[in-house]
Structures are given as structure tokens and as C-alpha cells.
Design an enzyme around this catalytic site. Structure first.
Site, PDB file in Angstrom:
ATOM      1  N   LYS A 160      -1.404   0.351  -7.877  1.00  0.00           N
ATOM      2  CA  LYS A 160      -2.148   0.343  -6.608  1.00  0.00           C
ATOM      3  C   LYS A 160      -1.637   1.481  -5.728  1.00  0.00           C
ATOM      4  CE  LYS A 160      -3.338  -2.960  -2.901  1.00  0.00           C
ATOM      5  NZ  LYS A 160      -3.136  -4.352  -2.425  1.00  0.00           N
ATOM      6  N   SER A 174      -7.249  -6.914  -1.626  1.00  0.00           N
ATOM      7  CA  SER A 174      -7.324  -5.474  -1.482  1.00  0.00           C
ATOM      8  C   SER A 174      -6.973  -4.702  -2.757  1.00  0.00           C
ATOM      9  CB  SER A 174      -6.381  -5.017  -0.365  1.00  0.00           C
ATOM     10  OG  SER A 174      -5.038  -5.351  -0.694  1.00  0.00           O
ATOM     11  N   SER A 217      -4.382 -10.698  -2.085  1.00  0.00           N
ATOM     12  CA  SER A 217      -4.909  -9.429  -2.603  1.00  0.00           C
ATOM     13  C   SER A 217      -4.705  -9.160  -4.083  1.00  0.00           C
ATOM     14  CB  SER A 217      -4.313  -8.266  -1.830  1.00  0.00           C
ATOM     15  OG  SER A 217      -5.048  -8.077  -0.669  1.00  0.00           O
TER      16      SER A 217
HETATM   17  N1  GLN Z   1      -7.608 -10.218   2.615  1.00  0.00           N
HETATM   18  C1  GLN Z   1      -6.383 -10.453   3.326  1.00  0.00           C
HETATM   19  C2  GLN Z   1      -6.303  -9.522   4.505  1.00  0.00           C
HETATM   20  O1  GLN Z   1      -7.219  -8.828   4.738  1.00  0.00           O
HETATM   21  C3  GLN Z   1      -5.240 -10.291   2.409  1.00  0.00           C
HETATM   22  C4  GLN Z   1      -4.959  -8.872   2.080  1.00  0.00           C
HETATM   23  C5  GLN Z   1      -3.779  -8.716   1.194  1.00  0.00           C
HETATM   24  O2  GLN Z   1      -3.318  -9.667   0.551  1.00  0.00           O
HETATM   25  N2  GLN Z   1      -3.246  -7.524   1.214  1.00  0.00           N
HETATM   26  O3  GLN Z   1      -5.335  -9.480   5.207  1.00  0.00           O
END
Ligand code: GLN
Length: 478
Positions: free
Chosen positions: A69, A144, A168
């Protein structure tokens, strides 16, 4: 020789290399070619590397390509977190997980798309544009770590690393039909992971199957003195949990996750999984996690507060993009206004508001107290059960564009994943079925602190007798 590489687990690809049935070079070229055929239509990778393997190492995964990532530092390579503000920034050191991968002989093949600074649940908040779901390119991949999940799902790479602050790794794994595990907070070093919510972030594996997940977790986990939140705990060999008997285990079904609002296709799929586990003589118990309803607001206050503090370093001076301006204040203002996307700005506003004097007690401090109550719920539940089973997501992958203008509905797509981050406990998403439109569905298994072994044991028992994880999207129109 290389034809079956898309159906082979990574640990068997490594075995073939060791047995000289394939060379590292052949394996690397095979996946490079798949990426060149399919990445343009999926937008999963944001940077690709030339062959970079190290023949000295000798681990169970030596020679296998892996995707990373774009928020994990790889020395000398671009790291952008899918943000314009870091567009030309290069990492000056290796994250601890990258050092471990390199010394275990894995080949880094490239970096993957994500929501900007990991803010999001769809990989639409990216300066590179959205990643498309390999099962239906009109749909999101989740976020994400969406680029990593899509790349693994389409078999452009055997496995990848993601990061999980509120879901994410697990949510995109569920949307793409792959396995995603968030380790216990402290299990995997965060050194070299660009911080989002420092008390929540964990790096973890995204794989096609649970066995690879165990092998990869073995490599990336362990105490690290460069991360003050890394835990000094025993590092088990997670592959020892594979193939183990699950008969004596107890699984809890939290009533708050199985209410009348649960999507019927997801409910039916989970019912099948429960029947499967019952046949393995696992006992099921109804449990309650009474503070579940507060997890979304609690998370968004804590995560945004920490994010607003962590993003302060991107000031136009020290890293990446700098706007043209006449004085220092204008440099700050313009670089941030032009460099950050809408969601990053929204998190900064939410976070600085919750932390500001007059609101601190009402929001941030209260959220910390509720976080403790959520953790207590889990501690209580784990006195009675060994694992908890829930859906990973409230729906299958939604359409690109469907939620992007409505942050609240986007935030609610994490409703089942974020409480494990607040509690710091490990959780995994496993493919467990498909909707009638052939979109993958995931189930989530949650365990107590440092008990990833139970998740791997259960996941392996499930995957030995099911083949949801073996289904590969067709990748039409390319
Ligand atoms: N979707 C969640 C957020 O927007 C989690 C994102 C993540 O785990 N990085 O914060």
C-alpha cells in the site's frame, strides 16, 4: 510452467521456486505481464518496480512478489499516500515491515492505490482516481487499502500489505473476495507507516487464502524498538495453527450485529457459515456488545483527532508539494488548500474541532471514555467465547459515485469493522459467499488480544471445505 500461478497460493509458489520448478525471474515476469494486461482497467497499482530480488535469503516465501500500500515507506521509492501533497515525495528509509520482507527474500513489485492518507471506504478519495472492482468495474473496491485488495483479487500479485485503522484491510478484502487480517494493535510495527490514527493503525496481510496470511504474518510481526507501541509479546509460528482441530471452540454471535436491519443476502450467507462451523462441533452462543451503537461516532472523533494532529507535518515545507506564495503563512495555507483533497480537509476540521478548548471534554475526552466501554464489552464477551462472528460489511460493493457525496453513509460502511480497532483486537475477513449479482461477501471473525492463532485456525477449517476463496473474477473487457 507458469500457467497455474494464478491459482497457486503464495507459499506453494515459493516452494516451486525452492524446488527449481520455476525461477524467481519467471514468477516475477508472469505477474508483471498480468499487471500490464489488467492494471489500466483496474487502476490498482500506482507505481511498479523492476525485478529486485535477493537470492541470498531463504524463507518460506522467498521469491514471491508482493504489493505494498502506498502509505508504507520503501527507501528510495515514491510514497504518496494517494495525496497531491506528497506527489513527488520519496521515502528516505524502509519501514520495519519492508525490512522484514526484504530480508525474507520477497520481491516488492509495486505500490497500490488507496484513499488519500487512508481516509475512506471506497478508494475513491485518491489523487489517482478510483480503483475498479475486478468483480464489477462499475463498483468500488472498498477502502482504504482498495488497490491492494483489487490487485490480489485479480491475481495481479499473490498477496499484498494493507493498513487498517477502522476496517481498511477487512472491508476491501470483503468487497473483493479475498482474505484480510488486521493484527492486534502492537503485533506489527508501525514504524514507516504514514500515521493516520496512531492509536488505531495496524499493517496487515491481504491474501487469497488464510494459509498465505499465516505465512506472511509470521514475517511481518514482532517487537520493534522503533515503534514505542509495538508489544513485547511472544511471537508464535502462525502456520502451526493451520490444519488444527476446531471442535472445542466457542463462537459468539453479537445480537447488535444481527438485528432486523441486516441485509438478507448477507444474513443467509452467514447462516450457511454458522451451519458449517456447527458441523465441526463448534458451539455458538448469543452474546451482547451493548456499546456497539456508539462505535461509529467514537471512532470518527478519535480517528479524526489523531489524523488532524498527524497531518500537521504536511506544511509545504518539510514534505512534498509546495505552493507558490509570498510568505510563510501563505505557503502553509496554499500548500494545504491545494495539496489536500476534500476528505483530508474534512478530517482536519472534525479533528481540530473535537480537540479544541471548549469542545475537548464534550467530544474527544468523552470518546476516549466510550472507547473503554467498547473494549470492556469485548473483554466480557471473551470470558465466554473464543471468537466472535459478524458480517464484515453491511452491503456488498456499492457503485462508484454512490456514496462519495454523502460522507455519513460512507462512514457507516465501517459499522462492523471499527470496534475491533477501538478495542485493539485482531480480526479477519474471509470470503464466504456471493450475492445473486455475483459480488463477493465476507464474514468477520474477531478474537481477543494477540489471539490471531484462533482466527487462522477457524479460517483454515472453513477454507479446507469451501471454495469461495478460490473463485477468481473474470476480468472481462480487457
Ligand atoms: N473507512 C475508515 C475511515 O475512513 C477506515 C479507514 C482505515 O481503516 N484506514 O476512517
Amino acid at each position: 510452467m507458469t500457467n497455474n500461478l494464478i491459482i497457486k497460493p503464495a507459499y506453494l509458489i515459493a516452494k516451486d521456486i525452492k524446488d527449481k520448478k520455476n525461477s524467481q525471474g519467471e514468477v516475477y515476469s508472469f505477474f508483471e505481464k498480468r499487471i500490464s494486461q489488467h492494471n489500466a482497467s483496474l487502476n490498482a497499482f500506482v507505481d511498479l518496480y523492476k525485478n529486485n530480488f535477493d537470492n541470498q535469503s531463504n524463507s518460506n516465501l522467498t521469491g514471491v512478489p508482493i504489493a505494498i500500500k502506498d502509505n508504507i515507506c520503501i527507501k528510495g521509492k515514491k510514497i504518496t499516500c494517494a495525496s497531491k501533497i506528497l506527489k513527488y515525495y520519496q521515502a528516505v528509509y524502509d519501514a520495519t515491515v519492508i525490512k522484514k520482507l526484504k530480508s525474507s527474500g520477497l520481491s516488492l513489485i509495486g505500490t497500490t492505490n488507496m484513499d488519500e492518507f487512508a481516509f475512506g471506504s471506497s478508494t475513491e478519495n485518491s489523487c489517482y482516481g478510483p480503483t475498479k472492482n475486478p468483480w464489477d468495474k462499475t463498483r468500488v473496491v472498498g477502502g482504504s487499502s482498495g488497490g491492494s485488495a483489487a490487485a490480489v483479487s485479480a491475481r495481479l500479485v499473490p498477496f499484498a500489505l494493507g493498513s487498517d485503522t477502522g476496517g481498511s484491510i477487512r472491508q476491501p478484502a470483503s468487497f473483493c473476495g479475498v482474505v484480510g487480517l488486521k493484527p492486534t494493535y502492537g503485533r506489527v510495527s508501525r514504524y514507516g507507516l504514514v500515521a493516520f490514527g496512531s492509536s488505531l493503525d495496524q499493517i496487515g496481510p491481504i491474501t487469497t487464502n488464510i494459509k498465505d496470511c499465516a505465512y506472511l504474518l509470521n514475517i511481518i510481526s514482532g517487537f520493534d524498538q522503533n515503534d514505542s507501541t509495538s508489544a513485547k509479546v511472544a511471537d508464535p509460528d502462525f502456520t502451526k495453527s493451520l490444519g488444527q482441530d476446531v471442535a472445542s471452540l466457542r463462537i459468539g454471535l453479537p445480537k447488535e450485529y444481527f438485528d432486523q436491519d441486516l441485509n438478507s443476502e448477507i444474513k443467509e450467507t452467514l447462516d450457511q457459515a454458522i451451519i458449517f462451523f456447527k458441523k465441526k462441533n463448534i458451539q455458538f452462543k448469543k452474546i451482547s456488545l451493548p456499546h456497539t451503537q456508539y462505535s461509529v461516532p467514537t471512532y470518527y472523533i478519535i480517528a479524526s483527532s489523531e489524523a488532524s494532529s498527524n497531518l500537521q507535518r504536511f506544511d509545504g515545507i518539510r514534505y512534498g508539494y509546495r505552493a507558490k506564495a509570498d510568505d510563510l503563512w501563505q505557503i502553509y495555507q496554499k500548500s494545504r488548500s491545494q495539496g489536500f483533497g476534500d476528505e483530508a480537509k474534512r478530517r482536519v476540521f472534525l479533528g481540530t474541532y473535537s480537540l479544541s478548548s471548549g469542545y475537548y471534554d464534550a467530544y474527544y475526552l468523552k470518546a476516549l471514555k466510550v472507547r473503554r466501554l467498547i473494549k470492556n464489552d469485548f473483554d466480557q464477551a471473551f470470558k465466554e467465547v473464543d471468537a466472535i462472528l459478524t458480517p464484515t460489511t453491511p452491503t456488498a460493493a456499492f457503485k462508484i459515485g454512490e456514496k462519495i457525496k454523502d460522507p455519513l453513509s460512507m462512514y457507516l460502511s465501517d459499522i462492523y469493522t471499527i470496534s475491533s480497532n477501538l478495542a485493539g483486537i485482531p480480526a479477519v475477513s474471509l470470503p464466504c459467499g456471493f450475492t445473486k449479482d455475483n459480488l463477493p461477501l465476507g464474514m468477520q471473525l474477531i478474537a481477543k488480544d494477540y489471539d490471531e492463532a484462533t482466527l487462522i485456525k477457524l479460517g483454515d477449517a472453513f477454507q479446507q471445505d469451501t471454495d469461495f476463496h478460490k473463485k477468481i473474477p473474470e476480468l472481462k473487457n480487457v
